[in-house]
Design a protein around this motif. Structure first.
Motif, mmCIF file in Angstrom:
data_model
loop_
_atom_site.group_PDB
_atom_site.id
_atom_site.type_symbol
_atom_site.label_atom_id
_atom_site.label_comp_id
_atom_site.label_asym_id
_atom_site.label_seq_id
_atom_site.Cartn_x
_atom_site.Cartn_y
_atom_site.Cartn_z
ATOM 1 N N UNK A 45 12.466 23.501 33.894
ATOM 2 C CA UNK A 45 11.032 23.711 33.670
ATOM 3 C C UNK A 45 10.323 23.818 35.013
ATOM 4 N N UNK A 46 9.354 24.709 35.101
ATOM 5 C CA UNK A 46 8.589 24.896 36.338
ATOM 6 C C UNK A 46 7.932 23.596 36.773
ATOM 7 N N UNK A 47 7.931 23.361 38.079
ATOM 8 C CA UNK A 47 7.291 22.179 38.634
ATOM 9 C C UNK A 47 8.152 20.934 38.656
ATOM 10 N N UNK A 48 9.355 21.006 38.100
ATOM 11 C CA UNK A 48 10.224 19.835 38.042
ATOM 12 C C UNK A 48 11.527 20.030 38.798
ATOM 13 N N UNK A 49 11.631 21.093 39.565
ATOM 14 C CA UNK A 49 12.896 21.461 40.200
ATOM 15 C C UNK A 49 13.437 20.343 41.098
ATOM 16 N N UNK A 50 12.615 19.821 41.999
ATOM 17 C CA UNK A 50 13.099 18.802 42.942
ATOM 18 C C UNK A 50 13.568 17.536 42.234
ATOM 19 N N UNK A 51 12.769 17.047 41.292
ATOM 20 C CA UNK A 51 13.111 15.824 40.563
ATOM 21 C C UNK A 51 14.379 16.012 39.730
ATOM 22 N N UNK A 52 14.478 17.147 39.070
ATOM 23 C CA UNK A 52 15.646 17.417 38.218
ATOM 24 C C UNK A 52 16.898 17.586 39.076
ATOM 25 N N UNK A 53 16.801 18.323 40.175
ATOM 26 C CA UNK A 53 17.981 18.561 41.005
ATOM 27 C C UNK A 53 18.519 17.256 41.612
ATOM 28 N N UNK A 54 17.652 16.320 41.914
ATOM 29 C CA UNK A 54 18.111 15.020 42.408
ATOM 30 C C UNK A 54 18.985 14.337 41.350
ATOM 31 N N UNK A 55 18.547 14.383 40.100
ATOM 32 C CA UNK A 55 19.326 13.795 39.003
ATOM 33 C C UNK A 55 20.612 14.574 38.745
ATOM 34 N N UNK A 56 20.566 15.898 38.909
ATOM 35 C CA UNK A 56 21.754 16.738 38.727
ATOM 36 C C UNK A 56 22.825 16.355 39.746
ATOM 37 N N UNK A 57 22.427 16.183 41.006
ATOM 38 C CA UNK A 57 23.364 15.799 42.066
ATOM 39 C C UNK A 57 23.993 14.442 41.744
ATOM 40 N N UNK A 58 23.185 13.489 41.275
ATOM 41 C CA UNK A 58 23.701 12.163 40.917
ATOM 42 C C UNK A 58 24.673 12.254 39.750
#
Length: 72
Positions: free
Chosen positions: A46-59
């Protein structure tokens, strides 16, 4: 927003499937595909959530496959 990433040191198709299942449960992820054969991940966030989501994806990926790196 759809983004593509190259994966490094993804060792098996089973791990790719586990990563995909885990990432799919992260809030903000609309769709994800992890390809063991291509060593690539395509994710729609979803737009605007890229940084927060990618941090969780990496974890999430590190829990399943500690050696795997997402090349951004």
């Amino acid at each position: 927003m759809k983004k593509k990433f190259k994966l490094q040191d993804l060792d098996c198709a089973n791990c790719a499937a586990k990563m995909e299942d885990g990432i799919r449960k992260i809030p903000g992820v609309q769709d994800v595909s992890v390809s063991f054969m291509m060593q690539k991940m395509t994710i729609e966030i979803e737009d605007g959530q890229v940084d927060a989501v990618m941090k969780q994806v990496v974890e999430c990926c590190a829990k399943v496959e500690p050696d795997c790196k997402i090349l951004m």
